[in-house]
Design an enzyme around this catalytic site. Structure first.
Site, PDB file in Angstrom:
ATOM      1  N   HIS A   1      -0.223   3.493   8.401  1.00 23.51           N
ATOM      2  CA  HIS A   1      -1.238   4.404   8.951  1.00 23.51           C
ATOM      3  C   HIS A   1      -0.520   5.270   9.971  1.00 23.51           C
ATOM      4  CE1 HIS A   1      -4.894   2.399   7.414  1.00 23.51           C
ATOM      5  NE2 HIS A   1      -4.228   1.272   7.588  1.00 23.51           N
TER       6      HIS A   1
ATOM      7  N   ASP B   1       2.291  -6.741   2.319  1.00 22.57           N
ATOM      8  CA  ASP B   1       1.125  -6.011   2.816  1.00 22.57           C
ATOM      9  C   ASP B   1       1.551  -4.836   3.700  1.00 22.57           C
ATOM     10  OD1 ASP B   1      -1.485  -5.269   2.962  1.00 22.57           O
ATOM     11  OD2 ASP B   1      -2.169  -6.974   4.144  1.00 22.57           O
TER      12      ASP B   1
ATOM     13  N   HIS C   1       0.859  -1.190   0.000  1.00 18.08           N
ATOM     14  CA  HIS C   1       0.000   0.000   0.000  1.00 18.08           C
ATOM     15  C   HIS C   1       0.892   1.235   0.000  1.00 18.08           C
ATOM     16  CE1 HIS C   1      -3.656  -2.338   0.783  1.00 18.08           C
ATOM     17  NE2 HIS C   1      -2.846  -3.135   1.439  1.00 18.08           N
TER      18      HIS C   1
ATOM     19  N   ASN D   1      -6.527   0.535  -3.060  1.00 15.25           N
ATOM     20  CA  ASN D   1      -7.522   1.036  -2.088  1.00 15.25           C
ATOM     21  C   ASN D   1      -7.078   2.355  -1.472  1.00 15.25           C
ATOM     22  OD1 ASN D   1      -5.445  -0.139  -0.556  1.00 15.25           O
ATOM     23  ND2 ASN D   1      -6.822  -0.566   1.156  1.00 15.25           N
TER      24      ASN D   1
HETATM   25  O1  DOR Z   1      -4.832  -4.613   7.356  1.00 21.88           O
HETATM   26  C1  DOR Z   1      -5.085  -4.209   6.238  1.00 21.88           C
HETATM   27  N1  DOR Z   1      -4.693  -2.973   5.831  1.00 21.88           N
HETATM   28  N2  DOR Z   1      -5.781  -4.995   5.398  1.00 21.88           N
HETATM   29  C2  DOR Z   1      -6.201  -4.537   4.215  1.00 21.88           C
HETATM   30  O2  DOR Z   1      -6.843  -5.289   3.532  1.00 21.88           O
HETATM   31  C3  DOR Z   1      -5.965  -3.149   3.802  1.00 21.88           C
HETATM   32  C4  DOR Z   1      -4.796  -2.585   4.474  1.00 21.88           C
HETATM   33  C5  DOR Z   1      -4.737  -1.086   4.366  1.00 21.88           C
HETATM   34  O3  DOR Z   1      -4.980  -0.536   3.295  1.00 21.88           O
HETATM   35  O4  DOR Z   1      -4.399  -0.426   5.376  1.00 21.88           O
HETATM   36 ZN    ZN Z   2      -3.193  -5.096   1.759  1.00 14.83          ZN
END
Ligand code: DOR
Ligand code: ZN
Length: 377
Positions: free
Chosen positions: A265, A261, A15, A43
């Protein structure tokens, strides 16, 4: 010092976000020198829904690459995705394919970060699946069942009930099951044709369990607090599930590939429960530990060969990417992961460190066994 070399890993699930966060993350990725290909998740806010969105996003990523002055820069190649929603048309798939987008990601509605536009009724996507099958456009699944009737910890295995009819009805569809977290998914993937299905495994799913999130396994001397840095969707599962993921990695099976992954944040959002793990510091060291005899950290060359395939061959094969000869080196050295990392980029809207713009990395304040040295080749 013991030096440990790896082929430069690809990362088939990242991400990168947008704006200043994207610029920060791209800079960090380059500094670590880890990555060859990086598959960018769609996303974002707003999401990447069309070929045009993907091209604009690609431009933004390229801009961030250009402005970073990496110490260990290398051939960093972003691979683009769009998000497939119930509004996506076959036409949109064709356009994305023509624009060089490698695949479309499907999120289950309201399950995770920015998934309000996700899918509930997968049967509505049949025209899209048919088009993707025809074009060789890859469909990526966040494999959790969207039904509220199914409890969170059962959502991953339950999603296989959605996937079975899809692979039956579209035998030529090439798909990925992202961030698998259960033994059931490992077994499902093994039943699928090689080259047809790929599953990504992030480092925290391969090495942690739900108890680590809940604070039962804190290192001695630490309070038994829950660990917000490990909150993610799908949730981490049991020791048995973790064992199955490790077996999958070290079986040498081509159907499993690394996808970190990496999902940044900021601390205030994490405090509100945002899901996503920042594992750029601790991820590869944790996976390298797995290739050693756990007790004595003795290197096992067969396992390292298999690890290289997991990190940089299996995904490249599936996504039709070339192989890398470049290497990165680690030295065996205990190195503490920072408690917090300030996200800032001079000249951006986040020009300097700020208390509201901190990231809490996975294993914050804990040591890793491998320190990144550099990249060669
Ligand atoms: O933990 C997650 N964070 N799972 C996801 O599917 C999306 C991701 C995010 O975009 O922060
Ligand atoms: Zn992800």
């Amino acid at each position: 010092v013991e030096i440990f070399n790896l082929k430069v890993p690809d990362d088939y699930h990242v991400h990168l976000r947008q704006g200043p966060m994207l610029r920060f993350i791209v800079g960090e990725l380059l500094k670590k020198g880890f990555w060859g290909r990086v598959l960018a998740m769609p996303n974002t806010d707003p999401p990447i829904l069309t070929a045009r969105d993907a091209l604009n996003y690609r431009r933004e990523i390229d801009g961030a690459l250009a402005e970073s002055s990496p110490r260990y820069g290398g051939p960093f190649k972003p691979l683009m995705t769009i998000q497939i929603t119930e509004q996506t048309t076959p036409e949109m798939i064709r356009e994305a394919h023509l624009a060089g987008v490698v695949g479309g990601k499907i999120y289950p509605r309201d399950v995770t970060t920015n998934s309000e536009n996700g899918v509930v009724d997968y049967a509505k996507l049949y025209p899209v699946f048919a088009e993707a099958e025809k074009l060789g456009f890859i469909v990526l699944f966040h494999g959790e069942h969207p039904s509220r009737e199914i409890e969170g910890l059962k959502k991953s295995a339950a999603f296989l009930n959605i996937l079975w009819p899809i692979v039956r009805d579209f035998p030529g569809l090439r798909l990925t099951l992202e961030h698998i977290s259960t033994r059931d998914e490992v077994e499902w993937v093994r039943l699928q044709k090689e080259g047809q299905v790929l599953a990504t495994i992030p480092p925290h799913y391969a090495t942690c369990v739900l108890d680590d999130v809940l604070g039962y396994n804190q290192p001695r001397g630490r309070r038994p607090h829950a660990n917000i840095s490990l909150i993610c969707k799908p949730a981490l599962k049991t020791r048995d599930d973790r064992a199955a993921l490790q077996e999958a990695i070290f079986s040498g099976d081509k159907r499993f590939a690394y996808g970190s992954d990496l999902a940044p944040h900021l601390f205030p959002a994490k405090c509100e429960g945002a899901c996503g793990v920042y594992n750029l510091e601790a991820g590869l060291p944790a996976v390298i530990d797995l290739a050693h005899n756990n007790e004595h950290l003795v290197v096992d060359h067969n396992r390292i060969d298999i690890l290289n395939r997991f990190l940089s061959v299996n995904g490249a094969l599936f996504y039709g990417q070339g192989f890398t000869r470049d290497k990165i080196s680690f030295q065996r050295k205990s190195e503490e992961v920072p408690r917090k990392i300030a996200a800032f980029v001079p000249g951006s809207d986040w020009p300097e460190p700020h208390p509201d713009r901190l990231i809490v990395p996975w294993k914050n304040g804990e040591p890793t066994n491998w320190q990144f040295v550099g990249r060669k080749g």
